[in-house]
Every structure is written in structure tokens, then in C-alpha cells.
Write a protein that holds these residues in place. Structure first.
Motif, mmCIF file in Angstrom:
data_model
loop_
_atom_site.group_PDB
_atom_site.id
_atom_site.type_symbol
_atom_site.label_atom_id
_atom_site.label_comp_id
_atom_site.label_asym_id
_atom_site.label_seq_id
_atom_site.Cartn_x
_atom_site.Cartn_y
_atom_site.Cartn_z
ATOM 1 N N VAL A 45 -4.404 -9.792 -2.158
ATOM 2 C CA VAL A 45 -5.330 -8.854 -1.757
ATOM 3 C C VAL A 45 -4.748 -7.636 -1.476
ATOM 4 O O VAL A 45 -5.330 -6.548 -1.735
ATOM 5 N N ASN A 46 -3.535 -7.539 -1.090
ATOM 6 C CA ASN A 46 -2.967 -5.893 -0.752
ATOM 7 C C ASN A 46 -2.638 -5.468 -1.939
ATOM 8 O O ASN A 46 -2.773 -4.156 -2.280
ATOM 9 N N TYR A 47 -1.997 -6.211 -2.986
ATOM 10 C CA TYR A 47 -1.625 -5.651 -4.469
ATOM 11 C C TYR A 47 -2.923 -5.087 -5.143
ATOM 12 O O TYR A 47 -2.940 -3.857 -5.623
ATOM 13 N N ILE A 65 0.870 -1.103 -0.092
ATOM 14 C CA ILE A 65 0.022 0.056 -0.303
ATOM 15 C C ILE A 65 0.891 1.206 0.154
ATOM 16 O O ILE A 65 0.610 2.295 -0.787
ATOM 17 N N ASP A 66 1.897 1.095 0.578
ATOM 18 C CA ASP A 66 2.701 2.331 0.816
ATOM 19 C C ASP A 66 3.491 2.726 -0.347
ATOM 20 O O ASP A 66 3.474 4.065 -0.864
ATOM 21 N N VAL A 67 4.037 1.920 -1.125
ATOM 22 C CA VAL A 67 4.703 2.042 -2.462
ATOM 23 C C VAL A 67 3.687 2.475 -3.379
ATOM 24 O O VAL A 67 3.964 3.577 -4.223
ATOM 25 N N SER A 68 2.623 1.772 -3.697
ATOM 26 C CA SER A 68 1.661 2.145 -4.685
ATOM 27 C C SER A 68 0.760 3.407 -4.691
ATOM 28 O O SER A 68 0.729 4.305 -5.311
ATOM 29 N N LEU A 69 0.083 3.180 -3.287
ATOM 30 C CA LEU A 69 -0.859 4.425 -3.134
ATOM 31 C C LEU A 69 -0.176 5.527 -2.444
ATOM 32 O O LEU A 69 -0.487 6.701 -2.815
ATOM 33 N N ASN A 70 0.322 5.516 -1.247
ATOM 34 C CA ASN A 70 1.205 6.515 -0.581
ATOM 35 C C ASN A 70 2.301 7.240 -1.710
ATOM 36 O O ASN A 70 2.431 8.454 -1.717
ATOM 37 N N GLY A 71 2.831 6.312 -2.436
ATOM 38 C CA GLY A 71 3.620 6.795 -3.398
ATOM 39 C C GLY A 71 3.106 7.736 -4.388
ATOM 40 O O GLY A 71 3.668 8.856 -5.040
#
Length: 239
Positions: free
Chosen positions: A148-150, A106-112
Motif C-alpha cells: 500500500v505504501n509503495y 513515501i519519503d524516498v519516492s515522492l519527497n525525493g
């Protein structure tokens, strides 16, 4: 010459996107996280081919360092093309998924996406021209066991892209997502053998990174000025 930033630009799909944008006449800023040598290699390849490029290194999950790194580039002018391509996998079936596996993806894809896009958006708005393309995944459309996370991270990017497209449409900026299926990269090579790919994909082959790059290049062009708020999958008729 328009300047284009590609996060995760040293990976298989990212490098192909960098080469395509450079061939289209952009000055390409090739982002890497820890892979300075890989980013430099992509820059060297572009320069050797007569294009224009430079590298930038930062961790998209670190908000303030990301803003600082981007501010140095913005001092020379706006970045009008942004390709949010950085992403990671940390696969596990959900009952066995750790909090760290969930948070990291979540951190890399969305917060990134937030950390990189937000500092660039106002300078882009002032030019009244911009292209934001986020590389997602077919998993965000269909779901996928063990991801599920991805799937959650990439699906959220679809919603974010649609909402941001509405906010900036009147300023000449388009925002779209590209959702690849099975693409021939190092990440996929270990997950799918040729026989499995042939059975799964109606076109009976994996896609090439360059085919994804061609789609991104089109969406980043003047010809795609009326395409915004869309999720476009490239998957060989898999769905």
C-alpha cells in the motif's frame, strides 16, 4: 553534450539506464545514496567503454543537502535529462505496516522526486529543452498486496508527472513515467521464482533492466519530443 542525472543509478535498473544514456552520448551523473563504491563502479564501466560519467552521493530525502549537492553540478551548466529512479521497498500488509515503513517509502519516492527535480527545473527551463523520466511501478497501476505504501508513492508520482508535464510543455520539456512490471534484478530474484514468473507473465519471463533502459533512453531523446504526461508500462503483457 547533454548532462543526465540518474538517481538510484547504482542499482540494477538504474545502472542499465546510466549505461544506455552514456551510449547515447550523454555525460551521465550516477547518483548513489550510501553506495559510493557501487556508483563508482558504474562510472568506471562507462568510462572504460569510452563514455563520459561521474558520481554524486546524497540522500534524496534530505532537502537542503540535496540542493547543495546539485548546486555544485549546476555551476557547470544545466542538467537537461533527469531520471528519478531512486526508490525503496518496505513491504507489509496494511494492518501490520508501521509508520516508519509508510514514511520511508513515501519519503524516498515522492519527497525525493520533489527534492531532486525542483532545483533542476528552472535551469532546464532556461535551455528550452529537457527530459524528465520517473521510474514507477506496475503496482501504481494495479495495486499489490503488501505494498500500500509503495503503490501510494508511485501512484502519486504518476499524478505529479502529469501535472508537471502541463506546466513545462511550452518550454520544450517532456515529463513521463515508466512503470516496469517484473524485472530481473536482485530485488525481484528473492520475491519470484522462475515458475511463478512463467505463470504470471504472458511472455513467460521477467523483463531485463536493459529493456527498461531502452524505453527510458527513447523518452530522453529528441525522437520523443511529442510524448509527455504519459505513464508507459513495460510488463510483458501482464496488464
Amino acid at each position: 553534450m547533454k548532462r543526465a542525472l540518474v538517481t538510484g543509478g547504482s542499482g540494477g535498473i538504474g545502472a542499465a539506464i546510466c549505461r544506455r544514456l552514456a551510449a547515447d552520448g550523454c555525460h551521465v551523473i550516477v547518483h548513489g545514496n550510501r553506495g559510493r563504491d557501487k556508483a563508482a563502479a558504474v562510472v568506471g564501466e562507462i568510462l572504460a567503454g569510452g563514455g563520459s560519467a561521474e558520481a554524486i552521493i546524497f540522500d534524496v530525502t534530505e532537502r537542503e543537502p540535496t540542493a547543495t549537492a546539485l548546486a555544485e553540478f549546476l555551476a557547470a551548466g544545466p542538467i537537461q535529462i533527469l531520471v528519478n529512479n531512486a526508490g525503496i521497498h518496505a513491504d507489509a500488509v496494511f494492518p501490520g505496516m508501521s509508520g516508519e515503513q509508510w514514511d520511508s517509502v513515501i519519503d524516498v519516492s515522492l519527497n525525493g522526486f520533489f527534492n531532486v527535480t525542483r532545483p533542476l527545473i528552472l535551469p532546464m527551463i532556461r535551455t528550452r529543452w529537457g527530459r524528465i523520466v520517473t521510474v514507477s511501478s506496475i503496482a501504481a497501476i494495479t495495486g499489490n498486496r503488501g505494498q500500500v505504501n509503495y503503490s501510494a508513492a508511485k501512484g502519486a508520482l504518476h499524478a505529479a508527472s502529469k501535472s508537471l508535464a502541463l506546466e513545462v510543455a511550452s518550454r520544450g520539456i517532456t515529463v513521463n513515467a515508466v512503470a516496469p512490471g517484473i524485472i530481473a534484478t536482485g530485488m525481484v530474484d528473492g520475491a519470484f521464482d522462475p515458475a511463478t514468473i512463467k505463470a504470471l507473465v504472458p511472455m513467460q519471463r521477467a523483463g531485463r533492466p536493459e529493456e527498461v533502459a531502452d524505453l527510458v533512453g527513447f523518452l530522453a531523446s529528441d525522437q520523443a519530443a511529442y510524448i509527455s504526461g504519459q505513464v508507459i508500462s513495460i510488463n510483458g503483457a501482464l496488464i
